[in-house]
Design an enzyme around this catalytic site. Structure first.
Site, PDB file in Angstrom:
ATOM      1  CG  ASN A  10      34.001 -23.068  51.093  1.00  0.00           C
ATOM      2  OD1 ASN A  10      33.770 -23.609  49.707  1.00  0.00           O
ATOM      3  ND2 ASN A  10      34.677 -22.373  51.711  1.00  0.00           N
ATOM      4  CE  LYS A  12      38.574 -24.368  51.980  1.00  0.00           C
ATOM      5  NZ  LYS A  12      39.052 -23.760  51.720  1.00  0.00           N
ATOM      6  CG  HIS A  95      36.982 -18.504  50.921  1.00  0.00           C
ATOM      7  ND1 HIS A  95      38.063 -18.386  50.730  1.00  0.00           N
ATOM      8  CD2 HIS A  95      36.495 -18.779  51.651  1.00  0.00           C
ATOM      9  CE1 HIS A  95      38.071 -19.271  51.868  1.00  0.00           C
ATOM     10  NE2 HIS A  95      37.496 -19.766  52.566  1.00  0.00           N
ATOM     11  CD  GLU A  97      40.418 -20.966  50.136  1.00  0.00           C
ATOM     12  OE1 GLU A  97      39.707 -21.370  48.959  1.00  0.00           O
ATOM     13  OE2 GLU A  97      40.943 -22.070  51.222  1.00  0.00           O
ATOM     14  CD  GLU A 167      36.011 -18.845  56.059  1.00  0.00           C
ATOM     15  OE1 GLU A 167      35.866 -19.767  56.452  1.00  0.00           O
ATOM     16  OE2 GLU A 167      36.090 -18.023  54.829  1.00  0.00           O
ATOM     17  N   GLY A 173      42.061 -23.735  56.910  1.00  0.00           N
ATOM     18  CA  GLY A 173      42.588 -25.175  56.924  1.00  0.00           C
ATOM     19  C   GLY A 173      44.660 -25.040  57.371  1.00  0.00           C
ATOM     20  CB  SER A 213      41.289 -24.912  61.505  1.00  0.00           C
ATOM     21  OG  SER A 213      41.633 -24.643  61.065  1.00  0.00           O
TER      22      SER A 213
HETATM   23  C1  PEP Z   1      36.874 -21.970  54.855  1.00  0.00           C
HETATM   24  O1  PEP Z   1      37.327 -22.862  53.417  1.00  0.00           O
HETATM   25  O2  PEP Z   1      35.919 -21.202  54.756  1.00  0.00           O
HETATM   26  C2  PEP Z   1      37.892 -22.465  56.120  1.00  0.00           C
HETATM   27  C3  PEP Z   1      37.066 -22.432  57.650  1.00  0.00           C
HETATM   28  O3  PEP Z   1      38.357 -23.330  55.954  1.00  0.00           O
HETATM   29  P1  PEP Z   1      39.277 -24.733  56.935  1.00  0.00           P
HETATM   30  O4  PEP Z   1      37.432 -25.049  57.841  1.00  0.00           O
HETATM   31  O5  PEP Z   1      39.232 -25.633  56.040  1.00  0.00           O
HETATM   32  O6  PEP Z   1      39.730 -24.410  57.635  1.00  0.00           O
END
Ligand code: PEP
Length: 248
Positions: A10, A12, A95, A97, A167, A173, A213
């Site tokens: 992803n 972003k 997501h 976000e 998630e 992040g 992460s």
């Molecule tokens: C994501 O944006 O879906 C995500 C899991 O980000 P990160 O791997 O940076 O935590």
């Protein structure tokens, strides 16, 4: 039933079109794999150049969002038919976000899931709890509510073909990964929820990713869990490490 792993990046709101093409070239040999599906979910403006850049490779392209109408006066939005015509196969929906910053609720996300299927796109439907919810002990209640609401009117056959990404918001992040046990526990709970709504065959077929992460160091252990069928990867999908994650 052996489910094929799916590792999706992803991106972003990162990578200009020229940076995107350069990243595809950098990752091309590193993400080669016969055994897992590899997807780059990229910003809308990068879709056309990335589809071109990954031609002839094992990489498939996903979008990070779509709108619920096919065309019309929706300034700034991108429709499912536009994505399909551009060569997109997957689309991230829900997501955290988008849920948080753009106030997308489950009723709206349900419409997006329906629209994705109608157009022939494979949804990667995200769900996850806040740290506060985890500490209150309501993680699974919350996730079951998200899954049940987002899948209203979706058939068993459609669910069999889709991807669900667990998630935990506190792990996105932050560099803070859920423990393998926490990740597996929730992914298993999601599969049980799908079995309740649909049936065992549907639960057995749907692919459930962990995201939060994921990196080259923790991917192998996470992906070895019986209910974790790969990962949705943010930060680490923008660097050479993504190749190590794909070839965990
Ligand atoms: C994501 O944006 O879906 C995500 C899991 O980000 P990160 O791997 O940076 O935590």
């Amino acid at each position: 039933m052996a489910r094929r792993k799916i590792i999706a990046g992803n991106w972003k709101m990162n990578m200009t079109p020229s940076q995107a093409v350069a990243l595809c070239a950098e990752l091309k040999d590193l993400v080669k794999s016969d055994s897992v599906d590899v997807v780059y979910c990229v910003p809308a403006i990068d879709i056309v150049p990335v589809v071109e850049a990954v031609k002839g490779t094992n990489v498939q392209v996903g979008a990070e969002n779509l709108y619920i109408e096919d065309k019309g006066a929706y300034t700034g939005e991108i429709s499912a038919p536009m994505l399909v015509d551009a060569g997109v196969k997957f689309v991230i929906i829900g997501h955290s976000e988008r849920r948080e910053y753009f106030k997308e609720d489950d009723a709206f996300l349900n419409k997006k899931v329906k629209k994705a299927f109608e157009a022939g796109l494979t949804p990667i439907l995200c769900c996850g709890e806040t740290l506060e919810q985890r500490e209150m002990g309501v993680t699974m209640d919350w996730i079951r509510l998200q899954i049940k609401s987002d899948l209203v009117g979706i058939t068993a056959d459609q669910v069999k073909s889709m991807v669900i990404a667990y998630e935990p918001i506190w792990a996105i992040g932050t560099g803070k990964t859920a423990t393998t046990e926490q990740a597996e526990e929730v992914c298993k709970g999601i599969r049980e929820c799908i079995a309740e709504i649909y049936d065992a065959a549907t639960a057995d077929a749907v692919r459930i990713q962990y995201g939060g992460s994921v990196n080259a160091g923790n991917a192998a252990e996470l992906f070895a869990q019986p209910d974790i069928d790969g990962g949705l990867v943010g930060g680490a999908s923008l660097k050479a490490d993504f190749g190590k994650i794909v070839n965990y």
